[in-house]
Design an enzyme around this catalytic site. Structure first.
Site, mmCIF file in Angstrom:
data_model
loop_
_atom_site.group_PDB
_atom_site.id
_atom_site.type_symbol
_atom_site.label_atom_id
_atom_site.label_comp_id
_atom_site.label_asym_id
_atom_site.label_seq_id
_atom_site.Cartn_x
_atom_site.Cartn_y
_atom_site.Cartn_z
ATOM 1 N N TYR A 154 1.340 -28.915 -57.730
ATOM 2 C CA TYR A 154 2.409 -29.874 -58.022
ATOM 3 C C TYR A 154 3.531 -29.847 -56.978
ATOM 4 O O TYR A 154 4.567 -30.489 -57.172
ATOM 5 C CB TYR A 154 3.006 -29.586 -59.405
ATOM 6 N N LEU A 155 3.337 -29.117 -55.905
ATOM 7 C CA LEU A 155 4.373 -28.996 -54.883
ATOM 8 C C LEU A 155 3.930 -29.670 -53.589
ATOM 9 O O LEU A 155 2.749 -29.636 -53.239
ATOM 10 C CB LEU A 155 4.684 -27.519 -54.615
#
Length: 539
Positions: A154-155
């Site tokens: 998610y980064l």
């Protein structure tokens, strides 16, 4: 004796000397240093320790201790290499980690690489003063010291704009790229314009030595370099340079003292404000302490705290309650209530000491790898800076020579192209095969460019139809005049002028971006009104 040197706790200095003696082993070259013959059933432990084990210890230091030249460990350098060579726009951290592993032949899996990438992009107080990668997503905060980051899926990261101002493209031709498994990978070290080991600080423990260098503000380091570059007498200016640790976004105070025996001592102070006779407000905690840790500390001061020791009661007051009223992680606000007797105790001891807002650092381990990859000890940050200065300055002379060579080749290219277009317009040269063209160029005295194909004339042979148009001639003439002017300016420029220009551009970029940490909301409770009567402790 060798066995004792390798493993005994009280033989650290002897182990350092033993490792330095073995440091001529070039671990990152193609040289194989093997002590064990697989066909033998037995081996003397002396031979194993002197060759195989010493190699392991040196390689451990190369991976664990940063380089003085670029302030990076090996894994961080692999990340920067992959980012500067192939990271275009935002990319998911887990995908980018896979790219780094493949591009740099990293042999320890992508999980550890993901952690390195996340660490290079973090911006909370106490992490990076200048993050080389720009983060998008939750990369961690002061709340848990960066451990509260999201999973790599998610980064997203991209190369920070300011990174190109620190690691200049003009120095690329001076780098020594390593080879692993027949593939060119990251360089031995990069050539930043400032010592990044001081800017972002560093912590690393290797065999025989380690590093524990606090952060320093980029502008302070730049101004110290300006002092060396612009000073009338460099020898005199070295003695007047003083660098104090500093953390981006930190609102407290940092003091530094130097002890000849124990090296640098840093004392970091948070901020406490006395609101009334029974209320204290904490507005800053030292870097290295997380919000969760400080909350646990305050809970241990409550009357109902279990197993509170007698030493704790002698050092810290007992509080009635506290509230967390933080706006975000960079604007902390702990509101603490206590009775008047405990307030008197806190005043007598000093609010900062009484509420555990003082962090003392004894920086005894100032080890970095020098230009030839040898473990070297420095007495203080000032010595690190001046040594970096001495090693970095000659590379500006090398850069100038490379740039002039590149400009000279560009001038030959433009002159040849102008002659070629004029000859084609007059009908002196017509379209013909490659071999005849090369012979014609040589006959007419055109200058060949080194490494420009087999003949040195590929810049002419590979011209497109549009580039062969005679109407391109005015643009080429203007380009030649501009290049000639730049060559004259470069020839007149001193090595230190090139460095000063780089630092000025970096300082301007810092001012444009502000380089402020990202904000993240943290848990808060309902706020209470506070008295206007305030006594300030700390900055």
């Amino acid at each position: 004796m060798t066995l004792e040197i390798c493993f005994a706790k009280d033989k650290l200095n002897a182990r350092k000397i033993w490792m330095l003696r073995a440091s001529n082993l070039q671990l990152q070259s193609d040289t194989e240093i093997v002590a064990v013959d697989p066909t033998e059933n037995f081996i003397r432990y002396y031979h194993f320790l002197e060759k195989e084990f010493s190699r392991f210890l040196i390689e451990d230091s190369l991976c664990s201790v940063p380089s003085m030249m670029d302030g990076l460990k090996t894994t961080q350098r692999k990340v920067l290499f992959a980012a500067m060579e192939g990271l275009k726009g935002k990319k998911r951290v887990d995908e980018f980690a896979g790219d780094v592993v493949n591009k740099t032949v990293y042999k320890h899996g992508s999980s550890h690489m993901e952690g390195t990438i996340i660490g290079m992009a973090q911006t909370f107080v106490g992490s990076n003063n200048v993050n080389l990668l720009h983060p998008t997503g939750q990369f961690g905060s002061r709340y848990e010291g960066g451990k509260d980051h999201s999973t790599a899926y998610y980064l997203y990261v991209e190369l920070n704009d300011i990174t190109k101002f620190i690691f200049r493209d003009d120095d690329k031709d001076l780098l020594e790229f390593l080879e692993e498994d027949g593939k060119l990978v990251q360089p031995k070290w990069y050539l930043p314009v400032v010592p990044m080991s001081l800017v972002n600080g560093t912590t690393g423990i290797g065999s025989g030595g380690g590093s524990n260098i606090p952060n320093h503000h980029m502008n302070d380091v730049i101004n110290a370099l300006f002092k060396l570059l612009r000073g009338p007498a460099i020898a005199e200016d070295r003695n007047s340079i003083s660098l104090k640790p500093g953390y981006r976004g930190f609102k407290g105070r940092v003091e530094k003292s130097t002890d000849n025996e124990r090296g640098i001592k840093c004392t970091i102070y948070g901020c406490a404000t006395e609101i009334s006779d029974t209320v204290v407000e904490i507005n800053e905690i030292p870097p290295g302490k997380t919000i969760v840790e400080y909350r646990s500390f305050l809970q241990s001061l409550m009357p109902d705290a279990c197993n509170r020791s007698e030493s704790s009661k002698m050092k810290y007051p007992t509080i009635e309650c506290f509230q967390e009223l933080h706006e975000d992680e960079n604007n902390l606000r702990f509101k603490i209530s206590l009775d008047k007797s405990n307030m008197m105790f806190a005043r007598k001891r000093g609010l900062l000491e009484a509420f555990n807002l003082v962090r003392k650092m004894s920086v005894e381990t100032l080890y970095l790898l020098d230009e030839i990859q040898e473990l070297r000890q420095f007495d203080n940050a000032e010595e690190t800076l001046t040594t970096f200065f001495d090693m970095r300055l000659p590379y500006y002379a090398a850069r100038k020579a490379k740039l002039l060579e590149r400009m000279s080749n560009d001038m030959i290219r433009i002159d040849n192209t102008i002659l070629y277009l004029e000859a084609m317009d007059k009908g002196e040269i017509k379209q013909m095969n490659r071999k005849k063209l090369v012979a014609k160029f040589t006959e007419k005295g055109y200058k060949a460019i080194p490494n420009d194909g087999d003949s040195g004339f590929d810049h002419l042979i590979n011209l497109s139809c549009d580039e062969r148009d005679i109407e391109c001639l005015p643009n080429l003439v203007a380009e030649r005049e501009g290049l000639h002017q730049r060559m004259e300016e470069m020839q007149k420029a001193r090595d230190i002028d090139l460095w000063i220009k780089d630092l000025e551009e970096l300082q301007q970029k810092l001012a444009e971006e502000g380089v402020e940490p990202q904000k993240r909301k943290v848990e808060r409770t309902s706020a209470s009104s506070a008295s206007d009567k305030r006594t300030r402790f700390g900055p």
